[in-house]
Every structure is written in C-alpha cells, then in structure tokens.
Design a protein around this motif. Structure first.
Motif, short mmCIF file in Angstrom:
data_model
loop_
_atom_site.label_atom_id
_atom_site.label_comp_id
_atom_site.label_asym_id
_atom_site.label_seq_id
_atom_site.Cartn_x
_atom_site.Cartn_y
_atom_site.Cartn_z
N ASP A 188 0.60 -1.34 0.09
CA ASP A 188 0.05 -0.24 0.20
C ASP A 188 0.93 1.27 -0.08
N ALA A 189 2.17 1.12 -0.02
CA ALA A 189 3.01 2.17 -0.26
C ALA A 189 4.20 2.06 -1.11
N GLY A 190 4.21 2.80 -2.27
CA GLY A 190 5.16 2.49 -3.34
C GLY A 190 4.74 1.12 -4.05
N PHE A 191 5.96 0.80 -4.72
CA PHE A 191 5.89 -0.53 -5.65
C PHE A 191 6.76 -1.56 -5.04
N PRO A 192 6.30 -2.73 -4.87
CA PRO A 192 7.23 -3.79 -4.57
C PRO A 192 8.21 -3.91 -5.71
N ASP A 193 9.53 -4.16 -5.31
CA ASP A 193 10.48 -4.33 -6.38
C ASP A 193 11.43 -5.43 -6.01
N GLY A 201 11.92 -18.13 6.42
CA GLY A 201 10.73 -18.26 5.25
C GLY A 201 10.02 -17.09 5.23
N CYS A 202 10.45 -16.18 5.51
CA CYS A 202 9.78 -14.66 5.52
C CYS A 202 10.29 -14.16 4.31
N VAL A 203 9.67 -13.19 3.91
CA VAL A 203 9.95 -12.52 2.40
C VAL A 203 10.14 -10.90 2.64
N TRP A 204 11.39 -10.47 2.42
CA TRP A 204 11.70 -9.08 2.58
C TRP A 204 11.95 -8.63 1.27
N VAL A 205 11.11 -7.28 1.01
CA VAL A 205 10.98 -6.81 -0.22
C VAL A 205 11.35 -5.26 -0.07
N ALA A 206 11.82 -4.75 -1.31
CA ALA A 206 12.28 -3.24 -1.43
C ALA A 206 11.11 -2.54 -1.93
N LEU A 207 10.70 -1.48 -1.33
CA LEU A 207 9.74 -0.68 -1.91
C LEU A 207 10.18 0.56 -2.79
N TRP A 208 10.02 0.49 -4.13
CA TRP A 208 10.28 1.70 -5.01
C TRP A 208 9.34 2.71 -4.79
N ASP A 209 9.69 4.02 -4.55
CA ASP A 209 8.84 5.24 -4.08
C ASP A 209 8.35 4.78 -2.96
N GLY A 210 8.76 3.75 -2.03
CA GLY A 210 8.22 3.45 -0.57
C GLY A 210 9.20 4.00 0.28
N GLY A 211 10.44 4.15 0.01
CA GLY A 211 11.37 4.40 0.93
C GLY A 211 11.64 3.68 2.04
N ALA A 212 11.55 2.38 1.88
CA ALA A 212 11.47 1.18 3.07
C ALA A 212 11.94 -0.18 2.44
N VAL A 213 11.99 -1.18 3.22
CA VAL A 213 12.20 -2.46 3.01
C VAL A 213 11.16 -3.08 3.90
N ARG A 214 10.41 -4.17 3.69
CA ARG A 214 9.47 -4.77 4.40
C ARG A 214 9.78 -6.12 4.43
N ARG A 215 9.28 -6.75 5.73
CA ARG A 215 9.33 -8.23 5.82
C ARG A 215 8.02 -8.53 6.07
N TYR A 216 7.46 -9.61 5.26
CA TYR A 216 6.25 -10.29 5.48
C TYR A 216 6.31 -12.03 5.79
N THR A 217 5.59 -12.45 6.69
CA THR A 217 5.64 -13.67 7.25
C THR A 217 5.22 -14.67 6.16
N PRO A 218 5.53 -15.96 6.12
CA PRO A 218 4.98 -16.86 4.99
C PRO A 218 3.25 -16.89 5.03
N ASP A 219 2.74 -16.26 5.96
CA ASP A 219 1.30 -16.06 5.54
C ASP A 219 0.93 -14.98 5.18
N GLY A 220 1.79 -13.80 4.92
CA GLY A 220 1.61 -12.61 4.38
C GLY A 220 1.30 -11.52 5.43
N ASP A 221 1.53 -11.93 6.64
CA ASP A 221 1.52 -10.63 7.49
C ASP A 221 2.70 -9.77 7.54
N LEU A 222 2.50 -8.48 7.76
CA LEU A 222 3.55 -7.63 7.67
C LEU A 222 4.12 -7.44 9.15
#
Length: 282
Positions: A188-193, A201-222
């Motif tokens: 919901d902030a920027g674009f996943p890159d 098993g958690c997914v870390w994703v950089a957010l283009w135009d979002g100024g952050a890196v987020r980590r999501y659990t295997p269930d999709g929780d931030l």
C-alpha cells in the motif's frame, strides 16, 4: 530505530540485484542503466567495477567462477577473469524496446530471468527459466515489470513480483514449474521491487517510491518495516560471513532532488538471517 549504513558510496542511476557470492565472499550488484557490474568485499573494502556492452539487469555468480548476466538482448556468460576472460551469449533473444531486468538462481541452479519494456507497457515482459546449456522456457509471458523472484527454504514455494500489480505473489513449486498463483501480500506504499527470502521463510521486499524495506511472514502478515532515507530502494539481499547483514541497492533515476545516499549500496548490520544462494550451474 534500525541503523542504516552506507556500504558503498556510489551514484548509480539504477542500482539493482544485490547477491552474496559465497565462494568469493563478496557482494555483487549492478547499475542497470549505467551498464556496470559492481563487487564489494565487506572485510577488505575492495571494490571492482566491470562495464558491460549493454544495459545489465542482473549478475549472478557461476559455479565454476565468473558471472551470468541478464542483458538487454538476452543472457550471457563471463569467465572467472570477468571482461578480460571473454564473453559469450548463452541465450540471445533481442526484442526492440525490451531489456533484461531482475533475475534469480533457483535451487536446481537454473537462472530465472525477467524482462520488461523500457516503456513498462503491460504484457511486454516475461519470466523465463534458463538451463545451464542455454535451453530456455518461458514461465510467464504477460508481465509488465518482472522483478523480485525467490524460493522458500524448502523450495516448495516461489515468490514473485510484477511491480505494477503492487502484489507479492506466491506459487506452489514442484522444482520445475510454478502453479496456483495467488497474492501473498498487497503493498500500500510505493511498488514492490526486488525481494529475498530469509531462513525463517519470511519475504523481504524493497519498496520503490516507498522508501522502505518490508518483511512479510509466510502467511502474508507484515511484521517488520525498515525505513530508509532514500525514496527508491530497489532490492535487498543478505550477505556477510554469517548472512546476517541486509544489503539494499538504491536508484537516483527519475528524481529531481535525490538524497545524497540515492544510488549507493546500503547495509543494515544484523538485520536477520539469510539463506545461502546457489550459483548458476552453467
């Protein structure tokens, strides 16, 4: 607040694709629009830069030394001596207006290479599986901006980002073919890159135009957000001797007043625990 440091001061136009080379104990990353492959040894501080003849979307280590690169017109190979050791095409498929983008090495040593149109037109990109002998199979053929690709620790799930969808998608994976595509998370902030998967098993994703890196659990929780001083982080990967440091590439392109760190390679020491990444088997 999480400590974000500059690992390499640079002014990359479109820094991308950080990859830890276990054999060389170095980080490999690219400047796509600058046609450059960078390496960085965090122990000695030694850096190298290799210029490629085309825009380079990704560079990954090869099992026998050297690099596999996802270029504008296809996938090619450099030997252990880099540009001095010669170059050859592994799979060449030039399409006007299209270039290689992010890529990842699967658990079986094949390269999963993405493409996109320079104008980012919907349906203009692909995701393809490149075998060590150059055999190629298109896995997805209706992509806009093919970006992050990664696998769960057991290899049974494939994570994938087509950035304009603003989703991180997950597939079931049988070792060859993904199936059952569904959203893991909607950003919901920027674009996943670019993304990486950690040892939990958690997914870390950089957010283009979002100024952050987020980590999501295997269930999709931030469950974690690392705020960055730059607006356009592009990808992330764990590196260092224990795979505990999170490296983040960044971009300056398209920004009227980029932050001084934009285009540099950033690092968050002790951010987590990554997974060993296999080299390309070709």
């Amino acid at each position: 607040m999480t400590a974000v440091e500059v690992a390499v001061h640079a002014a990359a136009s479109l820094g991308e694709g950080p990859t830890w080379d276990a054999a060389g104990q170095r980080l490999i990353w690219v400047d796509i629009l600058g046609s450059r492959v960078h390496t960085y040894d965090p122990v000695s501080g030694r850096r190298t830069v290799m210029v490629t003849e085309q825009h380079v979307g990704a560079a990954k280590p090869r099992a026998g030394g050297g690099l596999v690169v996802n270029l504008r017109d296809g996938v090619g190979l450099y030997g252990p001596q880099g540009a001095a050791g010669g170059f050859r095409w592994l799979h060449r498929e030039p399409v006007p207006g299209r270039r290689g983008n992010d890529a990842a090495v699967a658990p079986d040593g094949t390269l999963w290479a993405g493409t996109m149109r320079y104008d980012e037109a919907p349906g203009g990109g692909t995701l393809s599986r490149i075998a060590p002998d150059g055999g190629t199979r298109t896995v997805l053929d209706d992509v806009a901006v093919s970006n992050g690709t990664g696998w769960s620790p057991d290899g049974r799930l494939l994570y994938y980002v087509d950035s304009p969808t603003r989703r991180i998608d997950v597939f079931d994976f049988d070792g060859q073919q993904p199936s059952g595509r569904r959203p893991l998370a909607v950003v919901d902030a920027g674009f996943p890159d670019g993304l990486t998967v950690d040892a939990d098993g958690c997914v870390w994703v950089a957010l283009w135009d979002g100024g952050a890196v987020r980590r999501y659990t295997p269930d999709g929780d931030l469950d974690r957000v690392i705020e960055l001083p730059v607006r356009r982080p592009t990808a992330c990967a764990f590196g260092g001797a224990g795979l505990t440091d999170l490296y983040i590439t960044t971009a300056r392109t398209g920004l009227d007043a980029p932050h001084p760190m934009s285009g540099s390679l950033l690092v968050v020491p002790g951010a987590g625990k990554g997974l060993p990444q296999p080299p390309f088997a070709g």
